[in-house]
Design a protein around this motif. Structure first.
Motif, PDB file in Angstrom:
ATOM      1  N   ASN A  15       0.818  -1.215   0.000  1.00 14.99           N
ATOM      2  CA  ASN A  15       0.000   0.000   0.000  1.00 14.99           C
ATOM      3  C   ASN A  15       0.855   1.270   0.000  1.00 14.99           C
ATOM      4  OD1 ASN A  15      -2.520  -1.417   0.164  1.00 14.99           O
ATOM      5  ND2 ASN A  15      -2.063  -1.828   2.325  1.00 14.99           N
ATOM      6  N   ALA A  18      -0.756   3.846  -2.046  1.00 17.03           N
ATOM      7  CA  ALA A  18      -2.223   3.891  -1.970  1.00 17.03           C
ATOM      8  C   ALA A  18      -2.769   5.310  -2.000  1.00 17.03           C
ATOM      9  CB  ALA A  18      -2.700   3.165  -0.711  1.00 17.03           C
ATOM     10  N   ASP A  19      -2.067   6.246  -1.362  1.00 20.26           N
ATOM     11  CA  ASP A  19      -2.536   7.636  -1.295  1.00 20.26           C
ATOM     12  C   ASP A  19      -1.591   8.594  -2.007  1.00 20.26           C
ATOM     13  OD1 ASP A  19      -4.863   7.084   0.374  1.00 20.26           O
ATOM     14  OD2 ASP A  19      -3.424   6.647   1.960  1.00 20.26           O
ATOM     15  N   PHE A  20      -0.808   8.067  -2.932  1.00 23.70           N
ATOM     16  CA  PHE A  20       0.133   8.896  -3.686  1.00 23.70           C
ATOM     17  C   PHE A  20      -0.617   9.915  -4.529  1.00 23.70           C
ATOM     18  CE2 PHE A  20       2.513   9.458  -7.730  1.00 23.70           C
ATOM     19  CZ  PHE A  20       3.634  10.109  -7.227  1.00 23.70           C
ATOM     20  N   ASN A  21      -0.228  11.183  -4.389  1.00 24.64           N
ATOM     21  CA  ASN A  21      -0.881  12.261  -5.127  1.00 24.64           C
ATOM     22  C   ASN A  21       0.159  12.975  -5.971  1.00 24.64           C
ATOM     23  OD1 ASN A  21      -2.355  14.394  -6.109  1.00 24.64           O
ATOM     24  ND2 ASN A  21      -2.627  15.410  -4.117  1.00 24.64           N
ATOM     25  N   LYS A  22       0.170  12.671  -7.259  1.00 25.20           N
ATOM     26  CA  LYS A  22       1.193  13.244  -8.133  1.00 25.20           C
ATOM     27  C   LYS A  22       1.060  14.756  -8.247  1.00 25.20           C
ATOM     28  CE  LYS A  22      -1.419  12.948 -12.480  1.00 25.20           C
ATOM     29  NZ  LYS A  22      -1.437  12.435 -13.852  1.00 25.20           N
ATOM     30  N   SER A  24       0.437  16.837  -5.815  1.00 22.54           N
ATOM     31  CA  SER A  24       0.801  17.540  -4.592  1.00 22.54           C
ATOM     32  C   SER A  24       1.999  18.443  -4.861  1.00 22.54           C
ATOM     33  CB  SER A  24       1.147  16.536  -3.490  1.00 22.54           C
ATOM     34  OG  SER A  24       1.547  17.190  -2.319  1.00 22.54           O
ATOM     35  N   ASP A  28       4.187  16.277   1.202  1.00 24.00           N
ATOM     36  CA  ASP A  28       3.019  15.426   1.396  1.00 24.00           C
ATOM     37  C   ASP A  28       3.502  14.133   2.055  1.00 24.00           C
ATOM     38  OD1 ASP A  28       0.953  13.542   1.087  1.00 24.00           O
ATOM     39  OD2 ASP A  28       0.208  14.514  -0.729  1.00 24.00           O
ATOM     40  N   ASP A  30       2.132  11.319   2.356  1.00 21.52           N
ATOM     41  CA  ASP A  30       1.834  10.145   1.541  1.00 21.52           C
ATOM     42  C   ASP A  30       2.828  10.001   0.391  1.00 21.52           C
ATOM     43  OD1 ASP A  30      -0.434   9.411   3.064  1.00 21.52           O
ATOM     44  OD2 ASP A  30      -1.642  10.910   2.000  1.00 21.52           O
ATOM     45  N   ARG A  33       6.134   8.821   1.941  1.00 22.13           N
ATOM     46  CA  ARG A  33       6.143   7.373   2.178  1.00 22.13           C
ATOM     47  C   ARG A  33       6.437   6.625   0.878  1.00 22.13           C
ATOM     48  NH1 ARG A  33       1.180   6.653   2.811  1.00 22.13           N
ATOM     49  NH2 ARG A  33       1.125   7.470   4.930  1.00 22.13           N
ATOM     50  N   TRP A  58       2.569  -2.105  -7.131  1.00 18.17           N
ATOM     51  CA  TRP A  58       2.544  -0.642  -7.021  1.00 18.17           C
ATOM     52  C   TRP A  58       2.041   0.001  -8.315  1.00 18.17           C
ATOM     53  CZ3 TRP A  58       8.015   0.467  -4.536  1.00 18.17           C
ATOM     54  CH2 TRP A  58       7.989   0.109  -3.172  1.00 18.17           C
ATOM     55  N   ASP A  87       0.892   6.785 -12.315  1.00 16.74           N
ATOM     56  CA  ASP A  87      -0.204   7.742 -12.498  1.00 16.74           C
ATOM     57  C   ASP A  87       0.227   8.968 -13.294  1.00 16.74           C
ATOM     58  OD1 ASP A  87      -1.868   6.080 -11.082  1.00 16.74           O
ATOM     59  OD2 ASP A  87      -1.678   7.183  -9.196  1.00 16.74           O
TER      60      ASP A  87
END
Length: 305
Positions: A15, A18-22, A24, A28, A30, A33, A58, A87
């Motif tokens: 995971n 799981a909360d990866f925000n490209k 951002s 961040d 997430d 991590r 992943w 992503d």
């Protein structure tokens, strides 16, 4: 590569992204991590089947391994890492240092006064894979892909050198840079030039009494880059404690001469470096000197909430 930084496939966090925000644009947790886990994956270039399997869960794509001999003044024989997409974002992650030779190259930083604006050993190691990295970064910029450059230990130093070199290329967009256990890479003037453009989006994380971020010492004219975030041994990083600017040169006492060296040595040998790894390697790693134990990659990804 040492068994201390290798990781069985079963231990990889499925995971991590799981909360990866490209998208951002600031620090961040997430993303931090995910980037630390990418830095861990970069250690596995000699085990391509692990990279293939981890890339699957992943959902990484266009994965390229970086492995080139390096002519460096540091005791490293090659430069290794991973380029991948997730992503629509492009990630460049560099492998770091074998902890079993860590004491040798930490000691090397106290010998002599290295020349140049950037430590030559780091420049030489990063140059070994620059052509492949440059091609990927130009392609990412042309496609409007967000760029992340990351690494742990020596890999973090290579991330700084690579980001610094990339900023002189007008075809390459400004990356976000996540650093874990990074040594000082640049002299004062070079650090100031780096921070003027990349400082706000460079995040420098230090866990516990990790000895590597204390070298080379500032008495040799070197200074850290990026925004500093620290946590205690076995603790968690807290995003709100991230330095608001990039003028911090911690961790190191700021007294004149080499007076701070005594404190560095004390941090290296006194105390305990807890590990959440419950396998034999995790238990054995707790026998290491705390300044080295706190530097291990598992201490960093465990410190990210």
């Amino acid at each position: 590569m040492s068994f201390l930084v290798e990781l069985p496939l079963s231990e990889y966090n499925r995971n991590a992204f799981a909360d990866f925000n490209k998208a951002s644009g600031n620090f961040d947790p997430d993303v931090a991590r995910a980037m630390m886990w990418m830095s861990q994956l970069a250690y596995e270039t000699h085990v391509p089947q692990t990279i293939t399997a981890v890339s699957g869960f992943w959902t990484l794509s266009n994965v390229k391994l970086l492995m080139q001999p390096a002519k460096s003044t540091l005791p490293v024989s090659d430069t290794r890492g991973v380029i991948a997409q997730r992503d629509g974002a492009t990630i460049v992650a560099f492998a770091g240092t074998d902890p079993l030779i860590l004491k040798n190259w930490v000691s090397d930083f106290y010998l002599g006064r290295p020349k140049g604006d950037v430590h030559q050993g780091f420049k030489d190691a990063a140059a070994a894979v620059w052509d492949d990295v440059r091609t990927a970064l130009i392609a990412a910029s042309g496609a409007g892909s967000p760029i992340f450059i990351t690494g742990h230990s020596l890999g973090a130093a290579l991330a700084v050198v690579t980001a610094d070199r990339a900023r002189s290329e007008p075809a390459i967009a400004r990356p976000q840079v996540y650093l874990y256990g990074c040594p000082r890479v640049c002299r004062v003037d070079a650090a100031a030039a780096y921070n003027a453009t990349l400082g706000p989006t460079t995040y420098r994380l230090v866990h516990g009494n990790d000895i590597v971020p204390t070298v080379p010492p500032p008495q040799l004219g070197f200074q850290h880059v990026g925004r500093y975030l620290a946590c205690g041994p076995g603790a968690k990083f807290v995003a709100s404690q991230l330095a608001p600017n990039s003028n911090s040169d911690e961790p190191l006492p700021t007294t004149g001469g080499f007076a701070g060296l005594t404190q560095q040595l004390e941090n290296l040998v006194v105390g305990f470096s807890p590990s959440r790894r419950m396998d034999m390697i995790g238990r054995l790693s707790q026998l290491l000197l705390p300044g080295i134990g706190d530097h291990l990659p598992d201490r960093y990804y465990d410190a990210l909430p």
